[in-house]
Design a protein around this motif. Structure first.
Motif, PDB file in Angstrom:
ATOM      1  N   VAL A 635       0.676  -1.112   0.018  1.00  0.00           N
ATOM      2  CA  VAL A 635       0.030   0.029  -0.147  1.00  0.00           C
ATOM      3  C   VAL A 635       0.791   1.116   0.048  1.00  0.00           C
ATOM      4  O   VAL A 635       0.588   2.211  -0.796  1.00  0.00           O
ATOM      5  CB  VAL A 635      -1.038  -0.063   1.237  1.00  0.00           C
ATOM      6  CG1 VAL A 635      -1.731   1.373   1.474  1.00  0.00           C
ATOM      7  CG2 VAL A 635      -1.946  -1.070   0.770  1.00  0.00           C
ATOM      8  N   TYR A 638       1.705   1.650  -3.329  1.00  0.00           N
ATOM      9  CA  TYR A 638       0.754   2.000  -4.160  1.00  0.00           C
ATOM     10  C   TYR A 638       0.553   3.441  -4.142  1.00  0.00           C
ATOM     11  O   TYR A 638       0.409   4.301  -5.103  1.00  0.00           O
ATOM     12  CB  TYR A 638      -0.534   1.231  -3.826  1.00  0.00           C
ATOM     13  CG  TYR A 638      -1.738   1.770  -4.197  1.00  0.00           C
ATOM     14  CD1 TYR A 638      -2.142   1.531  -5.338  1.00  0.00           C
ATOM     15  CD2 TYR A 638      -2.598   2.629  -3.542  1.00  0.00           C
ATOM     16  CE1 TYR A 638      -3.373   1.933  -5.982  1.00  0.00           C
ATOM     17  CE2 TYR A 638      -3.653   3.110  -3.795  1.00  0.00           C
ATOM     18  CZ  TYR A 638      -4.200   2.761  -5.204  1.00  0.00           C
ATOM     19  OH  TYR A 638      -5.279   3.271  -5.639  1.00  0.00           O
ATOM     20  N   TYR A 639       0.775   3.932  -2.779  1.00  0.00           N
ATOM     21  CA  TYR A 639       0.442   5.473  -2.742  1.00  0.00           C
ATOM     22  C   TYR A 639       1.331   6.468  -3.345  1.00  0.00           C
ATOM     23  O   TYR A 639       1.186   7.415  -3.546  1.00  0.00           O
ATOM     24  CB  TYR A 639      -0.046   5.853  -1.167  1.00  0.00           C
ATOM     25  CG  TYR A 639      -1.031   5.591  -0.591  1.00  0.00           C
ATOM     26  CD1 TYR A 639      -2.316   5.613  -1.453  1.00  0.00           C
ATOM     27  CD2 TYR A 639      -1.325   5.012   0.549  1.00  0.00           C
ATOM     28  CE1 TYR A 639      -3.658   4.962  -0.805  1.00  0.00           C
ATOM     29  CE2 TYR A 639      -2.376   4.329   1.215  1.00  0.00           C
ATOM     30  CZ  TYR A 639      -3.540   4.564   0.522  1.00  0.00           C
ATOM     31  OH  TYR A 639      -4.743   4.065   0.492  1.00  0.00           O
ATOM     32  N   ARG A 669      -5.290  -2.590  -4.415  1.00  0.00           N
ATOM     33  CA  ARG A 669      -6.375  -2.058  -3.731  1.00  0.00           C
ATOM     34  C   ARG A 669      -7.123  -3.290  -2.881  1.00  0.00           C
ATOM     35  O   ARG A 669      -7.751  -3.233  -1.690  1.00  0.00           O
ATOM     36  CB  ARG A 669      -7.450  -1.144  -4.480  1.00  0.00           C
ATOM     37  CG  ARG A 669      -6.535   0.072  -5.017  1.00  0.00           C
ATOM     38  CD  ARG A 669      -7.531   1.166  -5.852  1.00  0.00           C
ATOM     39  NE  ARG A 669      -7.992   1.525  -4.557  1.00  0.00           N
ATOM     40  CZ  ARG A 669      -9.077   2.587  -4.669  1.00  0.00           C
ATOM     41  NH1 ARG A 669      -9.522   2.722  -5.941  1.00  0.00           N
ATOM     42  NH2 ARG A 669      -9.698   3.060  -3.875  1.00  0.00           N
ATOM     43  N   GLU A 673      -4.865  -3.110   0.217  1.00  0.00           N
ATOM     44  CA  GLU A 673      -5.439  -1.714   0.840  1.00  0.00           C
ATOM     45  C   GLU A 673      -6.799  -2.322   1.479  1.00  0.00           C
ATOM     46  O   GLU A 673      -6.913  -2.077   2.788  1.00  0.00           O
ATOM     47  CB  GLU A 673      -5.830  -0.807  -0.190  1.00  0.00           C
ATOM     48  CG  GLU A 673      -6.358   0.509   0.342  1.00  0.00           C
ATOM     49  CD  GLU A 673      -6.695   1.386  -0.523  1.00  0.00           C
ATOM     50  OE1 GLU A 673      -6.771   2.676  -0.508  1.00  0.00           O
ATOM     51  OE2 GLU A 673      -7.163   0.828  -1.619  1.00  0.00           O
ATOM     52  N   LYS A 677      -7.942  -1.817   5.535  1.00  0.00           N
ATOM     53  CA  LYS A 677      -9.237  -1.126   5.948  1.00  0.00           C
ATOM     54  C   LYS A 677     -10.088  -2.096   6.791  1.00  0.00           C
ATOM     55  O   LYS A 677     -10.732  -1.591   7.872  1.00  0.00           O
ATOM     56  CB  LYS A 677      -9.767  -0.600   4.809  1.00  0.00           C
ATOM     57  CG  LYS A 677      -9.288   0.415   3.869  1.00  0.00           C
ATOM     58  CD  LYS A 677     -10.155   0.741   2.721  1.00  0.00           C
ATOM     59  CE  LYS A 677      -9.703   1.823   1.800  1.00  0.00           C
ATOM     60  NZ  LYS A 677      -9.823   3.270   2.366  1.00  0.00           N
TER      61      LYS A 677
END
Length: 729
Positions: A635, A638-639, A669, A673, A677
């Motif tokens: 992640v 990814y960002y 995601r 991700e 979450k």
């Protein structure tokens, strides 16, 4: 005889040519493109990735190379301005035959060398599920026959035009049609056959039959075109028209061309593999057939005899009717296209019947006239080669019938009764199927098959009962493991060829761990029946499904490559756990995947659940290292991705590149991700126990038939959170 004597010198000359050896070398190397650049077989099986794709790439590249070589060789005499000398020594017609034979021999040599060179490579890449028959057929049909087709096409183009530049343009256009416009038409893609998957665990004879039919159709067509171009070979100083007029005086030559073209047209029109189902899949004509008045079905039975060598089925289905109308009635049945009805008898006497030409959803309409008798026993005898649905023709293989595997669904098992309701006992049916002794019959559902006869021809007859109107029967060379878990008895069936992979992955332990955990935390599966459940590994289908008492597992989920996918688990057994968790999050609860930009999918809860199970099995430190830390790293990357921070640049890329990048980003995601979450939501709602209660309520909630999907908003509402509360940055 003179033509035959010229063949060996011409072949020797061809094999001493540097362009020939360049074409041979590049053809031998060309399957490597299927490992990197060209992947038309999209299924995640080992044979798809490491056999079908290399063989298809070799066929495309080798075909193009031999097309170019053919034009180069046929133009050699013209480039040297030696036509008059050669034509004076040898008839142009004889020389054309000799050159074609030499080029075809070189093509056969290239195919043989490629098969020998790639055999050890394929064995190493494919591993335990390597099969010599699949290897041989794949390279012969997917690659080998592409080379002579290309030689015939290029030679015909040159003989029509007598110009290298025009020949190359015509050949390039013909190849481009196959790769673009015709790519999704299984009969027209002469260079790149429609092969979406090869099975690792079971046979692939059905898809090979399809490719063989297409190849032979095109061989006849291009041989006919070449024979027509043979008539146009320039001779005696004449042009195209004069040479043609001279050649057609020998009646056998144009007759051979016409015969080949006619055979090709017949093979194209009379192909036995794909049906003529209505391409408009919104039409449901058969569902609108009115019920027969005052007639009920009181019982059904069928005796089914698959011929696993020929891929055909024969059978006899019996239906008992109670007719209180006092009149003749029409009974309507759905029958699989490709089956022929030999006879229909009512109470021992032949009765009128008809099979419609119109087909819908892989069924044709069989209509039978029932007599006015109050009690009617109707017997339908049928046999044939089941055809695939034309709307799914690019994904052929589902109608596989062999000594290793078969799946007979609904009307392929026995004619499906359409317009007669059952009596109070329902549509109970007794099914008997006779199979080779190595095969196990597995009815899809709660029914259990048992052997009722050991036959002298090495077959066994299985019998089971079902209450389904149609019914699905799987059979194959299966390994069966009985597992006690979650208060259920689970019969786990998987292909014998896959046994080493399953044992290495600890399949039985994975099933037990998943069922114990998920049943205890979320609830039992709704499709378990009477404390039992069948888990059946199917031939590669593109997905699984479930019914009362059984669930289907796609073999592609359990390939060696997939079991090594680190995004699903740190080890093969953990990936096995991941795939089995989909019985709860994916089948037990469905997710709408239409929004490609959303991280919400079955994968998020499945990866999260896998992490929880692995933590129980191997401890907190192991689970954090291999799951949470791995998610966080992915992640973070990814960002920092350029296209995530600057989406406007992604829109500027070619569509193919956009799709590739978007798929990679969506993967992160959904698999990384979203689990983070959910982990954050777990902390916000009060810990694991509270999250388990929320997920249990979501899993066991009453479904709305109009909106059956578990949505992200459902999850947020159950947690009492907003989407912004789960932001990770």
């Amino acid at each position: 005889m003179k033509t035959i004597r010229l063949f060996l010198p011409e072949l020797g000359r061809l094999l001493q040519s540097r362009p020939t050896w360049l074409a041979l070398l590049l053809t031998v190397l060309s399957p490597a493109a299927g490992l990197i650049l060209y992947n038309p077989a999209t299924a995640d099986t080992m044979l798809s990735a490491y056999l079908a794709n290399p063989a298809l790439a070799g066929g495309v590249a080798g075909g193009v190379l031999f097309g170019l070589l053919t034009v180069f060789e046929l133009d050699r005499v013209g480039r040297s301005r030696a036509e008059l000398l050669v034509d004076a020594a040898v008839s142009p017609l004889a020389m054309a035959l000799v050159r074609l034979a030499a080029l075809l021999t070189a093509a056969a040599l290239a195919a043989a060398l490629t098969m020998l060179a790639w055999l050890p490579v394929s064995m190493a890449l494919i591993g335990a599920v390597f099969d010599a028959v699949d290897y041989l057929l794949a390279y012969l049909l997917l690659m080998g026959l592409a080379l002579p087709l290309a030689v015939l096409a290029a030679a015909a183009a040159f003989q029509f035009t007598c110009r290298a530049d025009l020949s190359l343009v015509l050949f390039a256009a013909f190849a481009a049609l196959s790769l673009t416009v015709w790519a999704d038409d299984w009969q027209l893609c002469w260079l790149n056959p429609c092969v979406w998957a090869l099975s690792d665990d079971f046979s692939n004879f059905r898809i090979f039959r399809s490719v063989a039919w297409m190849r032979l159709t095109w061989l006849a067509a291009l041989a006919g075109v070449w024979a027509a171009s043979f008539l146009c070979i320039r001779q005696h100083g004449r042009g195209l028209a004069g040479s043609l007029a001279h050649s057609v005086r020998h009646v056998c030559r144009p007759a051979a061309a016409l015969l080949l073209l006619a055979a090709s047209a017949f093979a194209y029109c009379a192909q036995p593999l794909v049906d003529n189902s209505n391409p408009d899949q919104t039409v449901m004509t058969f569902a609108q057939i009115p019920y027969a008045e005052n007639v009920v079905c009181t019982g059904r039975s069928a005796q089914v005899f698959p011929d696993t060598a020929a891929g055909t089925v024969s059978g006899r289905a019996t239906y008992q009717f109670h007719n209180t109308s006092g009149q003749q009635q029409k009974a309507a049945f759905g029958i699989t296209p490709g089956y022929a009805v030999a006879s229909v008898q009512a109470n021992g006497a032949d009765v009128p019947f008809s099979v419609s030409d119109y087909q819908e959803y892989n069924e044709a309409l069989l209509e039978v006239t029932l007599p006015a008798d109050e009690q009617v026993e109707l017997t339908v005898s049928y046999s044939g080669f089941p055809r695939e649905n034309r709307n799914l023709a690019v994904m052929q293989g589902g109608k596989e019938i062999s000594g290793e595997y078969l799946c007979l669904e609904n009307a392929a098992l026995a004619p499906r009764l359409m317009n007669v309701p059952p009596d109070e006992t329902g549509y109970d049916a007794a099914i008997e199927v006779t199979l080779p002794a190595a095969m196990t019959a597995i009815p899809f559902g709660a029914s259990e098959a048992e052997v009722v006869a050991e036959n002298s021809d090495g077959t066994r007859t299985w019998r089971y009962t079902t209450g389904s109107l149609g019914g699905i029967l799987y059979a194959g060379d299966y390994v069966r493991e009985e597992i006690q878990a979650g208060g259920m008895t689970i019969d786990f069936y998987y292909g014998r060829r896959h046994q080493p992979v399953m044992e290495a992955a600890g399949a039985a332990d994975a099933v037990r761990a998943v069922v114990e955990y998920c049943t205890g935390h979320y609830g039992p599966l709704s499709f378990g029946a009477g404390g039992s459940l069948k888990l059946i590994q199917s031939r590669v289908t593109g997905g699984g499904y479930a019914a009362n008492g059984a669930s289907l597992l796609d073999e592609a989920d359990f390939t060696a490559d997939n079991l090594g996918d680190a995004s699903k688990g740190a080890a093969a057994g953990e990936v096995m756990i991941h795939e089995l968790v989909h019985q709860w999050w994916g089948l037990g609860n469905m997710f709408d995947s239409s929004d490609a930009a959303s991280p919400w999918s079955a994968e998020g809860l499945t990866v999260y659940t896998t992490y929880r199970i692995v933590r129980e099995l191997y401890g907190e430190a192991y689970a954090r290292q291999h799951y949470i830390d791995a998610w966080q790293q992915a992640v973070d990357d990814y960002y920092q991705n350029f296209y995530v921070r600057n989406p406007e640049y992604l829109a500027m890329l070619p569509a193919e590149k956009q799709l590739e990048i978007s798929n990679d980003l969506r993967y992160v995601r959904q698999y990384c991700e979203m689990p983070l979450k959910i982990l954050k939501a777990e902390q916000l709602v009060g810990g694991e126990q509270a999250m388990d209660q929320i997920l249990q309520r979501l899993f066991t909630r009453e479904l709305d038939p109009l909106a059956p999907y578990l949505t992200y908003q459902d999850f947020l509402d159950a947690c009492g959170l907003t989407e912004e509360a789960l932001d990770l940055v």
